[in-house]
Design a protein around this motif. Structure first.
Motif, short mmCIF file in Angstrom:
data_model
loop_
_atom_site.label_atom_id
_atom_site.label_comp_id
_atom_site.label_asym_id
_atom_site.label_seq_id
_atom_site.Cartn_x
_atom_site.Cartn_y
_atom_site.Cartn_z
N SER A 42 1.46 -1.26 -0.10
CA SER A 42 -0.34 0.06 -0.49
C SER A 42 0.73 1.35 -0.66
CB SER A 42 -0.81 0.17 0.99
OG SER A 42 -1.81 0.93 1.13
N ASP A 43 1.00 2.07 -0.86
CA ASP A 43 1.21 3.46 -0.79
C ASP A 43 1.05 4.38 0.48
OD1 ASP A 43 -0.66 4.41 -1.99
OD2 ASP A 43 -0.53 5.49 -3.81
N GLY A 44 -0.13 4.11 1.41
CA GLY A 44 -0.84 4.65 2.11
C GLY A 44 -2.20 4.99 1.63
N ILE A 131 0.14 8.74 12.32
CA ILE A 131 0.60 8.47 10.77
C ILE A 131 -0.90 8.22 10.04
CG2 ILE A 131 1.30 6.47 9.16
CD1 ILE A 131 3.36 5.77 11.86
N ILE A 132 -0.88 8.35 9.11
CA ILE A 132 -2.59 9.13 8.70
C ILE A 132 -1.36 9.02 6.90
CG2 ILE A 132 -3.87 10.96 7.40
CD1 ILE A 132 -3.62 12.47 10.18
N GLY A 133 -2.15 7.59 6.42
CA GLY A 133 -2.31 7.07 5.48
C GLY A 133 -2.55 7.88 3.87
N LEU A 134 -2.55 8.26 3.42
CA LEU A 134 -2.31 8.98 2.27
C LEU A 134 -3.36 8.22 0.68
CD1 LEU A 134 -1.50 12.50 2.20
CD2 LEU A 134 -4.06 10.99 3.93
N ILE A 189 3.37 14.19 13.32
CA ILE A 189 2.25 13.75 12.60
C ILE A 189 3.14 13.02 11.59
CG2 ILE A 189 0.63 13.96 10.48
CD1 ILE A 189 -0.62 16.57 12.57
N GLU A 190 2.40 11.97 10.79
CA GLU A 190 3.68 11.44 9.64
C GLU A 190 2.24 11.23 9.01
OE1 GLU A 190 7.73 9.03 12.03
OE2 GLU A 190 6.00 8.02 10.50
N ILE A 191 2.62 11.98 7.63
CA ILE A 191 1.78 11.41 5.93
C ILE A 191 2.45 10.72 5.42
CG2 ILE A 191 0.14 12.81 4.60
CD1 ILE A 191 1.84 15.84 6.11
N ALA A 192 2.33 9.39 5.24
CA ALA A 192 2.23 8.40 4.58
C ALA A 192 2.07 8.69 3.26
CB ALA A 192 2.06 6.99 4.70
N CYS A 193 2.51 8.81 2.56
CA CYS A 193 2.04 8.71 0.48
C CYS A 193 3.10 9.10 -0.15
CB CYS A 193 0.72 10.55 0.39
SG CYS A 193 1.99 12.31 0.08
N GLY A 268 5.34 6.36 1.61
CA GLY A 268 4.36 4.85 2.23
C GLY A 268 4.57 3.82 1.94
N PHE A 269 5.38 3.46 1.24
CA PHE A 269 6.16 2.83 -0.09
C PHE A 269 7.42 2.24 1.72
CE2 PHE A 269 9.15 0.62 -1.69
CZ PHE A 269 8.71 -0.20 -2.60
N ASP A 270 7.81 2.97 1.52
CA ASP A 270 9.58 3.05 2.27
C ASP A 270 8.84 2.68 3.40
OD1 ASP A 270 10.79 4.35 0.63
OD2 ASP A 270 10.89 6.26 1.38
N LEU A 271 7.72 3.28 4.28
CA LEU A 271 7.21 2.66 5.75
C LEU A 271 6.58 0.80 5.63
CD1 LEU A 271 6.19 3.24 8.77
CD2 LEU A 271 4.32 3.50 7.56
#
Length: 379
Positions: A42-44, A131-134, A189-193, A268-271
């Motif tokens: 998932s990319d977020g 952490i918010i996946g977008l 806040i981490e914005i995962a995208c 997000g990919f790195d996460l």
């Protein structure tokens, strides 16, 4: 032969987990003893929470929030590390797949529910990080709805608060962020995208993605005008401008709103890759297989497949990509590390049929390619 299966979701038809299962089943139908590893990605966006749940020990919390079209919906988030970290997937709150195709229109959709979910977290748990996946959003409101839910005042020329939805951004005359719940300012806040688009312009949120959310050309012009006005009013209020930041246009500009709260963009990919040891897994196989619903020129903009392509090229591994549809000039993807792209749709058909038959079409398409690889391997 050894295969690593690491697809993203196929919008409106398959989650990344479903897609990986179908691909594995197809491979095993031709090569029953071959080694197959599965890492749904998932990319977020869609599937972000599910992937996190597969990797880590989590607690799931569900509550009611405002959906993309005002109606109340159930949405969940995850808690990690003794409730110190909360994980949100915006697609579960304001995602495109929450709406039938005929109701998709970013003039009306909102991120208000994202703000409500953040408030629920702050009210119930002592989190230090969110952490918010977008990704997979139905919205194009620049995160305005989320900010309003958190207490921001976005008012028109009559000093009335604007309603939610992308169509009302053009009416904003003043933005006041001082009334936002101060607790959010003490949370990391981490914005995962994984997209790099800015908020505005020809490569921004509206011109790049709004058509995928139901917007025609006239609506796109209106949305871009609204986002431009919104960002200008924000600039008058806070004296710093995130609109040109790489990634600010993610999820219809929700990333922009989160940046205003002090958020930091994290791929997000790195996460996901970090916890799955993805790069090492790629080194151990003969073929990498990925896929997603649509592959086009925009796929190169930091999306999941482009990141897998980088790793596959680095380790000289063939990357086969399956997709619901492909369009445009894909040469840049081949140069970037994709070996071949295979649309799975079987002949001319309606979108409805293509979506409903996606799993079967994916299975059949993968099976045919594996037959070819198996035959070549016997030589």
């Amino acid at each position: 032969m050894k295969f690593l299966i690491c697809p993203d979701s196929f919008k409106d038809s398959m989650s990344s987990i479903m897609a990986s299962e179908e691909i594995a089943k197809a491979i095993k139908s031709i090569l029953p003893t071959t080694n197959v590893s599965n890492i749904p990605l998932s990319d977020g966006g869609q599937g972000f929470l599910t992937t996190i749940q597969l990797l880590l020990a989590t607690t799931s919390v569900t509550t009611l929030v405002t959906g993309p079209l005002i109606d109340k919906i159930e949405a969940k988030y995850l808690l990690l590390d003794d409730n110190q970290i909360a994980v949100i997937e915006m697609a579960n709150i304001a995602g495109l797949e929450l709406l039938p195709i005929e109701k998709r229109n970013p003039l009306f959709t909102t991120t208000y529910g994202v703000g409500e979910l953040i408030l629920h977290i702050l009210n119930h748990y002592p989190v230090k990080k969110i952490i918010i996946g977008l990704g997979g959003s139905a919205t194009n409101d620049g995160g305005a709805g989320m900010l309003q839910a958190l207490g921001a005042k976005l008012t028109d020329s009559n000093n009335n608060e604007i309603p939610t939805g992308g169509q009302y951004l053009r009416d904003i005359r003043q933005v006041d962020l001082n009334s936002i719940d101060s607790r959010i300012l003490g949370v990391e806040i981490e914005i995962a995208c994984d997209v790099t688009n800015p908020l505005l312009g020809e490569n921004g949120a509206t011109y790049t993605y709004a058509s995928q959310k139901g917007a025609n050309y006239e609506i796109i012009i209106e949305l871009e005008s609204g986002l431009t006005n919104y960002s200008q009013r924000v600039l008058q209020s806070v004296s710093y401008d995130y609109s040109s930041y790489s990634g600010a246009g993610a999820a219809g500009g929700l990333a922009y709103g989160l940046l205003l709260l002090g958020g930091k963009l994290v791929p997000g990919f790195d996460l996901i890759a970090k916890y799955t040891n993805l790069e090492n897994q790629i080194q151990l196989v003969d073929y990498v297989i990925s896929g997603e619903g649509s592959v086009d020129e925009q796929t190169i903009n930091g999306k999941t497949i482009s990141r897998i392509a980088t790793l596959s090229k680095k380790h000289n591994k063939p990357l086969l990509v399956f997709c619901g549809r492909s369009q445009g000039n894909l040469e840049i993807l081949y140069q970037h590390g994709v070996t071949a792209i295979f649309p799975i749709t079987n002949g001319a058909t309606s979108l409805t049929n293509a979506l409903s038959n996606a799993r079967e079409n994916l299975y059949n398409c993968v099976s045919n390619i594996i037959r070819l690889l198996a035959a070549n391997n016997k030589k």
